[in-house]
Design an enzyme around this catalytic site. Structure first.
Site, mmCIF file in Angstrom:
data_model
loop_
_atom_site.group_PDB
_atom_site.id
_atom_site.type_symbol
_atom_site.label_atom_id
_atom_site.label_comp_id
_atom_site.label_asym_id
_atom_site.label_seq_id
_atom_site.Cartn_x
_atom_site.Cartn_y
_atom_site.Cartn_z
ATOM 1 N N HIS A 100 -5.382 -8.110 76.516
ATOM 2 C CA HIS A 100 -4.438 -7.390 75.954
ATOM 3 C C HIS A 100 -5.001 -7.014 74.651
ATOM 4 O O HIS A 100 -5.637 -7.589 74.111
ATOM 5 C CB HIS A 100 -2.919 -8.196 75.610
ATOM 6 N N LYS A 147 -5.796 -11.445 65.513
ATOM 7 C CA LYS A 147 -5.257 -12.577 66.079
ATOM 8 C C LYS A 147 -5.994 -13.845 65.644
ATOM 9 O O LYS A 147 -7.315 -14.050 65.758
ATOM 10 C CB LYS A 147 -5.016 -12.725 67.680
ATOM 11 N N TYR A 171 0.110 -18.253 67.912
ATOM 12 C CA TYR A 171 -0.854 -17.196 67.280
ATOM 13 C C TYR A 171 -0.343 -16.439 66.319
ATOM 14 O O TYR A 171 0.901 -16.003 66.393
ATOM 15 C CB TYR A 171 -1.918 -16.432 68.235
ATOM 16 N N ASP A 209 -0.288 -7.086 83.856
ATOM 17 C CA ASP A 209 -1.690 -7.457 84.228
ATOM 18 C C ASP A 209 -2.139 -7.362 85.560
ATOM 19 O O ASP A 209 -3.486 -7.122 85.868
ATOM 20 C CB ASP A 209 -1.830 -9.003 83.810
HETATM 21 C C1 LIG Z 1 3.220 -9.540 72.482
HETATM 22 C C2 LIG Z 1 4.718 -9.564 72.344
HETATM 23 C C3 LIG Z 1 5.585 -9.317 73.561
HETATM 24 N N1 LIG Z 1 6.820 -9.549 73.281
HETATM 25 C C4 LIG Z 1 7.943 -9.221 74.094
HETATM 26 C C5 LIG Z 1 7.420 -8.192 75.289
HETATM 27 C C6 LIG Z 1 7.907 -8.606 76.464
HETATM 28 O O1 LIG Z 1 9.323 -8.561 76.876
HETATM 29 C C7 LIG Z 1 7.875 -10.241 76.515
HETATM 30 C C8 LIG Z 1 6.406 -10.774 77.065
HETATM 31 O O2 LIG Z 1 5.459 -9.838 76.568
HETATM 32 P P1 LIG Z 1 3.816 -10.011 77.221
HETATM 33 O O3 LIG Z 1 4.280 -10.134 78.950
HETATM 34 O O4 LIG Z 1 3.237 -8.612 76.567
HETATM 35 O O5 LIG Z 1 3.528 -11.323 76.934
HETATM 36 P P2 LIG Z 1 1.958 -11.789 76.999
HETATM 37 O O6 LIG Z 1 1.533 -11.505 78.328
HETATM 38 O O7 LIG Z 1 1.877 -13.201 76.954
HETATM 39 O O8 LIG Z 1 1.116 -10.870 75.977
HETATM 40 C C9 LIG Z 1 0.305 -11.438 74.885
HETATM 41 O O9 LIG Z 1 -0.634 -12.162 75.649
HETATM 42 C C10 LIG Z 1 -2.051 -11.875 75.060
HETATM 43 C C11 LIG Z 1 -2.510 -13.295 75.082
HETATM 44 C C12 LIG Z 1 -2.201 -11.441 73.862
HETATM 45 O O10 LIG Z 1 -3.156 -11.403 73.013
HETATM 46 C C13 LIG Z 1 -1.115 -10.788 73.094
HETATM 47 O O11 LIG Z 1 -0.598 -10.991 72.160
HETATM 48 C C14 LIG Z 1 0.002 -10.223 74.166
HETATM 49 O O12 LIG Z 1 -0.257 -9.224 74.677
HETATM 50 O O13 LIG Z 1 7.527 -10.373 75.020
HETATM 51 C C15 LIG Z 1 7.524 -9.444 71.912
HETATM 52 O O14 LIG Z 1 8.737 -9.361 71.575
HETATM 53 N N2 LIG Z 1 6.501 -9.389 71.038
HETATM 54 C C16 LIG Z 1 5.209 -9.407 70.975
HETATM 55 O O15 LIG Z 1 4.555 -9.607 70.069
#
Ligand SMILES: Cc1cn([C@H]2C[C@H](O)[C@@H](COP(=O)(O)OP(=O)(O)O[C@H]3O[C@H](C)C(=O)[C@H](O)[C@H]3O)O2)c(=O)[nH]c1=O
Length: 186
Positions: free
Chosen positions: A62, A72, A132, A169
């Site tokens: 991401h 980050k 992070y 993803d």
């Molecule tokens: C990233 C983020 C997400 N969200 C909400 C959006 C979704 O409703 C939920 C899960 O989000 P997401 O599926 O994008 O989460 P990850 O798959 O852990 O994504 C992260 O994982 C990889 C390792 C990364 O480097 C990024 O920081 C980030 O993309 O949290 C938020 O409210 N705030 C945020 O800053």
């Protein structure tokens, strides 16, 4: 605090100084002034924390596109992860190259992933927590992804099993079709 450079310029491994005694230990996990003294000038604006129940969970790759690109600083506070950064800066001599580091509750290492890099991790243990800091707030509209197993990048993820992925993803574009607007040297 010990900083170690990697083969990707700007991607740095940070090892905080751990002060142990008979009670346990204490460490400064982030110090703006200490990082500045090492030439790393960043002001973080948001802390993130994720929990992954299963070993083999993969979150990534991401990044947020400009003007909401994020630097980050990643650490694993429970369990262990294989943390990966991929250079996606147009014109970079290391474009498309990646670096991976094991971050864990035990080794207390951190990885600094600058703007212009995609980021992802695979959990190496169940019940893993990752915390992070980011220097730009979350912006869903600027959130982008690249497929975790894009052969053009060729990340050697540590576990041979199919990872647990989010729907987003599962269908992320390959690097050749991804949207990114980072220019090397800018
Ligand atoms: C990233 C983020 C997400 N969200 C909400 C959006 C979704 O409703 C939920 C899960 O989000 P997401 O599926 O994008 O989460 P990850 O798959 O852990 O994504 C992260 O994982 C990889 C390792 C990364 O480097 C990024 O920081 C980030 O993309 O949290 C938020 O409210 N705030 C945020 O800053």
């Amino acid at each position: 605090m010990k900083l170690t450079t990697t083969q990707l310029d700007g991607v740095i491994i940070i090892e905080p100084t751990v002060h142990g005694d008979h009670r346990g230990w204490f460490m400064e996990t982030y110090s703006e002034s200490r990082l500045e003294s090492e030439g790393v000038d960043i002001t973080f604006v948001q802390d993130n924390h994720s929990f992954s129940a299963a070993k083999g969970t993969l979150r990534g790759l991401h990044y947020q596109i400009n003007p909401k690109a994020q630097t980050k600083m990643v650490r694993c506070t429970r369990g262990a992860i294989y943390d990966v950064a991929v250079d996606i800066r147009k014109g970079s001599p290391t474009f498309g190259q990646w670096v991976g580091v094991e971050l864990s509750e035990e080794n207390k290492k951190q990885l600094l992933v600058p703007k212009g890099f995609a980021h992802g991790f695979m959990t190496l243990m169940e019940n893993t927590e990752v915390q992070y800091k980011v220097d730009e707030v979350y912006s869903k509209e600027h959130d982008r992804g690249i497929r975790w197993n894009d052969s053009e990048i060729g990340i050697q993820w540590p576990l041979g099993t199919e990872p647990i992925l989010s729907e987003k993803d599962e269908i992320a574009p390959l690097l050749g079709n991804a949207e990114y607007n980072f220019i090397y040297g800018e």
